[in-house]
Structure formats: structure tokens, C-alpha cells
Write a protein that holds these residues in place. Structure first.
Motif, mmCIF file in Angstrom:
data_model
loop_
_atom_site.group_PDB
_atom_site.id
_atom_site.type_symbol
_atom_site.label_atom_id
_atom_site.label_comp_id
_atom_site.label_asym_id
_atom_site.label_seq_id
_atom_site.Cartn_x
_atom_site.Cartn_y
_atom_site.Cartn_z
ATOM 1 N N ARG A 142 0.837 -1.206 0.000
ATOM 2 C CA ARG A 142 0.000 0.000 0.000
ATOM 3 C C ARG A 142 0.871 1.255 0.000
ATOM 4 N NH1 ARG A 142 -4.214 -0.197 -2.248
ATOM 5 N NH2 ARG A 142 -5.016 1.626 -1.139
ATOM 6 N N THR A 143 1.858 1.251 -0.910
ATOM 7 C CA THR A 143 2.772 2.386 -1.067
ATOM 8 C C THR A 143 2.551 3.028 -2.426
ATOM 9 O OG1 THR A 143 4.453 1.340 0.332
ATOM 10 C CG2 THR A 143 5.191 3.105 -1.133
ATOM 11 N N LEU A 144 2.388 4.345 -2.423
ATOM 12 C CA LEU A 144 2.281 5.081 -3.676
ATOM 13 C C LEU A 144 3.670 5.547 -4.078
ATOM 14 C CD1 LEU A 144 0.392 6.323 -5.859
ATOM 15 C CD2 LEU A 144 0.403 8.425 -4.488
ATOM 16 N N HIS A 145 4.126 5.117 -5.255
ATOM 17 C CA HIS A 145 5.432 5.507 -5.777
ATOM 18 C C HIS A 145 5.231 6.641 -6.783
ATOM 19 C CE1 HIS A 145 7.871 2.057 -4.209
ATOM 20 N NE2 HIS A 145 6.653 1.563 -4.082
ATOM 21 N N THR A 146 5.689 7.825 -6.422
ATOM 22 C CA THR A 146 5.602 8.982 -7.311
ATOM 23 C C THR A 146 6.964 9.213 -7.952
ATOM 24 O OG1 THR A 146 6.025 10.447 -5.417
ATOM 25 C CG2 THR A 146 3.730 10.079 -6.046
ATOM 26 N N ILE A 147 6.953 9.763 -9.166
ATOM 27 C CA ILE A 147 8.183 9.855 -9.963
ATOM 28 C C ILE A 147 8.352 11.264 -10.519
ATOM 29 C CG2 ILE A 147 9.392 8.967 -12.004
ATOM 30 C CD1 ILE A 147 7.547 6.431 -11.650
ATOM 31 N N SER A 148 9.561 11.768 -10.425
ATOM 32 C CA SER A 148 9.885 13.033 -11.093
ATOM 33 C C SER A 148 11.284 12.942 -11.672
ATOM 34 C CB SER A 148 9.777 14.220 -10.127
ATOM 35 O OG SER A 148 10.763 14.149 -9.119
ATOM 36 N N PHE A 170 3.207 17.842 -1.099
ATOM 37 C CA PHE A 170 1.899 17.557 -1.700
ATOM 38 C C PHE A 170 1.617 16.055 -1.650
ATOM 39 C CE2 PHE A 170 -1.008 16.723 -5.207
ATOM 40 C CZ PHE A 170 -1.978 17.707 -5.013
ATOM 41 N N SER A 171 2.642 15.246 -1.884
ATOM 42 C CA SER A 171 2.472 13.793 -1.863
ATOM 43 C C SER A 171 2.012 13.308 -0.488
ATOM 44 C CB SER A 171 3.779 13.089 -2.240
ATOM 45 O OG SER A 171 4.160 13.390 -3.559
ATOM 46 N N THR A 172 2.675 13.805 0.565
ATOM 47 C CA THR A 172 2.350 13.341 1.915
ATOM 48 C C THR A 172 1.036 13.917 2.429
ATOM 49 O OG1 THR A 172 3.748 15.103 2.826
ATOM 50 C CG2 THR A 172 4.753 12.941 2.546
ATOM 51 N N ASP A 173 0.690 15.142 2.007
ATOM 52 C CA ASP A 173 -0.531 15.783 2.511
ATOM 53 C C ASP A 173 -1.770 15.427 1.693
ATOM 54 O OD1 ASP A 173 1.030 16.928 4.378
ATOM 55 O OD2 ASP A 173 0.813 18.992 3.690
ATOM 56 N N GLU A 174 -1.646 15.397 0.380
ATOM 57 C CA GLU A 174 -2.810 15.244 -0.480
ATOM 58 C C GLU A 174 -2.926 13.846 -1.102
ATOM 59 O OE1 GLU A 174 -5.012 17.595 -0.587
ATOM 60 O OE2 GLU A 174 -3.813 19.072 0.505
ATOM 61 N N LEU A 175 -1.868 13.386 -1.756
ATOM 62 C CA LEU A 175 -1.952 12.106 -2.470
ATOM 63 C C LEU A 175 -2.130 10.928 -1.515
ATOM 64 C CD1 LEU A 175 0.759 12.600 -5.239
ATOM 65 C CD2 LEU A 175 -1.704 12.996 -5.368
ATOM 66 N N LYS A 176 -1.513 11.024 -0.353
ATOM 67 C CA LYS A 176 -1.646 9.939 0.621
ATOM 68 C C LYS A 176 -3.102 9.751 1.033
ATOM 69 C CE LYS A 176 0.876 8.122 4.604
ATOM 70 N NZ LYS A 176 1.914 8.419 5.615
ATOM 71 N N ASN A 177 -3.807 10.862 1.207
ATOM 72 C CA ASN A 177 -5.233 10.804 1.565
ATOM 73 C C ASN A 177 -6.092 10.413 0.370
ATOM 74 O OD1 ASN A 177 -4.793 11.555 4.251
ATOM 75 N ND2 ASN A 177 -4.815 13.738 3.720
ATOM 76 N N LYS A 178 -5.743 10.938 -0.794
ATOM 77 C CA LYS A 178 -6.542 10.667 -1.994
ATOM 78 C C LYS A 178 -6.585 9.171 -2.305
ATOM 79 C CE LYS A 178 -6.780 11.619 -6.967
ATOM 80 N NZ LYS A 178 -6.180 12.376 -8.105
ATOM 81 N N LYS A 180 -5.635 6.718 -0.185
ATOM 82 C CA LYS A 180 -5.832 5.901 1.020
ATOM 83 C C LYS A 180 -4.709 4.875 1.199
ATOM 84 C CE LYS A 180 -9.833 7.957 1.300
ATOM 85 N NZ LYS A 180 -9.997 9.105 2.233
ATOM 86 N N ILE A 181 -3.482 5.373 1.186
ATOM 87 C CA ILE A 181 -2.339 4.462 1.257
ATOM 88 C C ILE A 181 -1.531 4.719 2.535
ATOM 89 C CG2 ILE A 181 -2.060 3.870 -1.168
ATOM 90 C CD1 ILE A 181 -0.058 6.685 0.235
ATOM 91 N N ARG A 182 -0.637 3.761 2.833
ATOM 92 C CA ARG A 182 0.162 3.840 4.061
ATOM 93 C C ARG A 182 1.426 4.671 3.895
ATOM 94 N NH1 ARG A 182 0.307 -2.655 5.321
ATOM 95 N NH2 ARG A 182 -1.932 -3.006 5.625
ATOM 96 N N HIS A 183 2.058 4.510 2.730
ATOM 97 C CA HIS A 183 3.385 5.099 2.548
ATOM 98 C C HIS A 183 3.489 5.830 1.211
ATOM 99 C CE1 HIS A 183 4.769 2.798 6.004
ATOM 100 N NE2 HIS A 183 4.287 1.697 5.441
ATOM 101 N N ILE A 184 4.413 6.778 1.185
ATOM 102 C CA ILE A 184 4.806 7.483 -0.044
ATOM 103 C C ILE A 184 6.272 7.185 -0.314
ATOM 104 C CG2 ILE A 184 5.302 9.745 -1.066
ATOM 105 C CD1 ILE A 184 2.392 9.259 -1.152
ATOM 106 N N ALA A 185 6.584 6.848 -1.544
ATOM 107 C CA ALA A 185 7.977 6.683 -1.961
ATOM 108 C C ALA A 185 8.171 7.514 -3.220
ATOM 109 C CB ALA A 185 8.297 5.217 -2.227
ATOM 110 N N HIS A 186 9.032 8.525 -3.132
ATOM 111 C CA HIS A 186 9.244 9.402 -4.287
ATOM 112 C C HIS A 186 10.574 9.072 -4.942
ATOM 113 C CE1 HIS A 186 8.412 12.860 -6.823
ATOM 114 N NE2 HIS A 186 9.706 13.125 -6.756
#
Length: 255
Positions: A142-148, A170-178, A180-186
Motif C-alpha cells: 500500500r505504497t504510492l510511488h511517485t516519480i519526477s 503535496f504527496s504526503t498531505d494530499e496524495l496519501k489521503n486521496k 488511502k495508502i500507508r506510505h509514499i515513496a518518491h
């Protein structure tokens, strides 16, 4: 009431490079790889877009990346001026680097979510447009992997990139809630240079569950306010003799 213009990532980088350069219409990119950085990002973005909109269009990921790279190349004025053999070499290298980046998300647990995609971030009275080249969801963790993609030459420069700080926040404040995931990995990708082989490599940095300091956010807000108000603080005398405005900016200092 006059509408406040939207500030791009490149605007912020150009302004921090030199406020005079920015206000004269300069667009900052890494000089030695001016054509390569945006081309790599665009080829990756084209690949992501096809994976989302037409997932079964190509028989293999290699064919898809080749097609996406050719689409990106057609919009590159610098690439068109290169000799044919040099164009062929660079095309194959970009295809390889995009493939290397996507390989990180090749496991069955990874699901394509978005890419490329832009968001608007409010900083006080200013609005900044940030962009992600792609997003993958690891359904197991349940990790969202964002890429730049970065246009800076070193990890140190990337660490001080205000546009990256805004993306992480933005990833930790907005995308995590959008989502519904546990972790963010950028993931930050960029062209890197291997001195031992004198060759171009894919540079990769992973930021897991990022924390952005209040100081960085205050700095970003101050910078964007200064940009909007037309505040200048050029470096005089200018050390950058290759700048396109070098001889017209402050001629009294370069004579």
C-alpha cells in the motif's frame, strides 16, 4: 482583479539561478544536457500515458518505449540538428534509460496509477504548478510511488530544489489521503555521468515517507512572493560568462 499567473517549476529554478536572468525571460536548464533532460522526462511520460490509455497497444514494453521516445524526439529542436549517427546513439540511450527506470516497477504488485500529471499548489497568494512523470501503486505494501525527473547535476542540488520540496509535501498531505495508502515513496531520476567509463548513466534517488521542513516551505513562499513582486538580486559581477544576457544585463561590470 488581475489574475495571478501560475508559477512553474522551471520559473522557480530560473529565478533562483539568477533573478535578473528570470525576469529577462531566461529558462534555466542544465547547459551540458539541455536537450537530454527534458527529452528523457518526456519519453518516460509518453510511455506512462500509453500504459494508461492504451495498455495493449504494443506487443512488448521495448516497442512501446521506442515509440514514446520517437514521439518525444519529434518535438526536440536540438535533437534535429545533430548528425544522424549521434541522433541514433542518443535515441538508443534514452530508450535504455527509460527501460531501466520502468524496471523498478516491473513486479506484479505494481499498478500504473497516473502519468504524466500536474497539480496546482497554493503558497499564500501564489500558485505553483508541480508535475509528476508517473505514479505506481504497490498493492502489497500500500505504497504510492511517485516519480519526477531532475535537471540538476548532483544529489546535493536536488536536495535543495524547492520544486521537489513542494512535490514531496503535496504527496504526503494530499496524495496519501486521496489514494488511502500507508506510505509514499518518491523516485527522482536524472542523467548521471560515470567518470570511470565516461558514459551517461541513469541516476536514481529514492525518498521514502518524506518529511519537508517548515523552513523549506517558508523559503518557497518567500521566493514565489518575491517573483510575483519583481524583486531582483542579481549576482554582480556575474560569474556566468555563458549566460545569453551576459553582455546586456549589466555592461558596466563586464567591460
Amino acid at each position: 482583479m488581475q489574475k495571478t499567473p501560475i508559477i512553474s517549476e522551471e520559473d522557480i529554478r530560473s529565478y533562483l539561478y539568477c533573478s535578473e536572468f528570470y525576469h529577462r525571460g531566461g529558462d534555466w536548464t542544465r547547459p551540458l544536457l539541455k536537450w537530454a533532460d527534458p527529452l528523457l522526462e518526456q519519453a518516460f511520460g509518453n510511455t506512462m500515458q500509453t500504459l494508461i490509455l492504451q495498455p495493449g497497444k504494443f506487443l512488448s514494453i521495448e516497442l512501446l518505449i521506442g515509440f514514446a521516445t520517437d514521439e518525444a524526439i519529434r518535438s526536440s529542436a536540438e535533437f534535429k540538428t545533430m548528425p544522424p549517427e549521434e541522433r541514433k546513439t542518443h535515441r538508443l540511450r534514452i530508450i535504455q534509460l527509460v527501460y531501466e527506470a520502468l524496471e523498478l516497477f516491473g513486479h506484479k504488485y505494481y499498478q500504473v496509477i497516473a502519468g504524466p500529471t500536474n497539480y496546482l499548489v497554493k503558497l499564500g497568494d501564489q500558485t505553483v504548478e508541480i508535475r509528476y512523470a508517473g505514479m505506481f501503486m504497490n498493492t502489497n505494501t500500500r505504497t504510492l510511488h511517485t516519480i519526477s525527473f531532475s535537471h540538476y547535476p548532483t544529489h546535493h542540488s536536488e536536495a535543495n530544489d524547492l520544486a521537489l520540496a513542494l512535490k514531496l509535501k503535496f504527496s504526503t498531505d494530499e496524495l496519501k489521503n486521496k489514494y488511502k495508502i500507508r506510505h509514499i515513496a518518491h523516485h527522482v531520476f536524472a542523467f548521471g555521468h560515470d567518470k570511470a567509463t565516461n558514459s551517461v548513466q541513469l541516476r536514481h534517488k529514492l525518498i521514502h515517507d518524506p518529511v519537508v521542513s517548515d523552513m523549506a516551505l517558508r523559503h518557497a513562499q518567500q521566493v514565489t512572493n518575491n517573483m510575483a513582486m519583481g524583486v531582483h538580486y542579481p549576482t554582480i559581477p556575474c560569474p556566468n560568462s555563458t549566460c545569453s544576457f551576459f553582455k546586456t544585463c549589466h555592461p558596466e561590470y563586464w567591460k
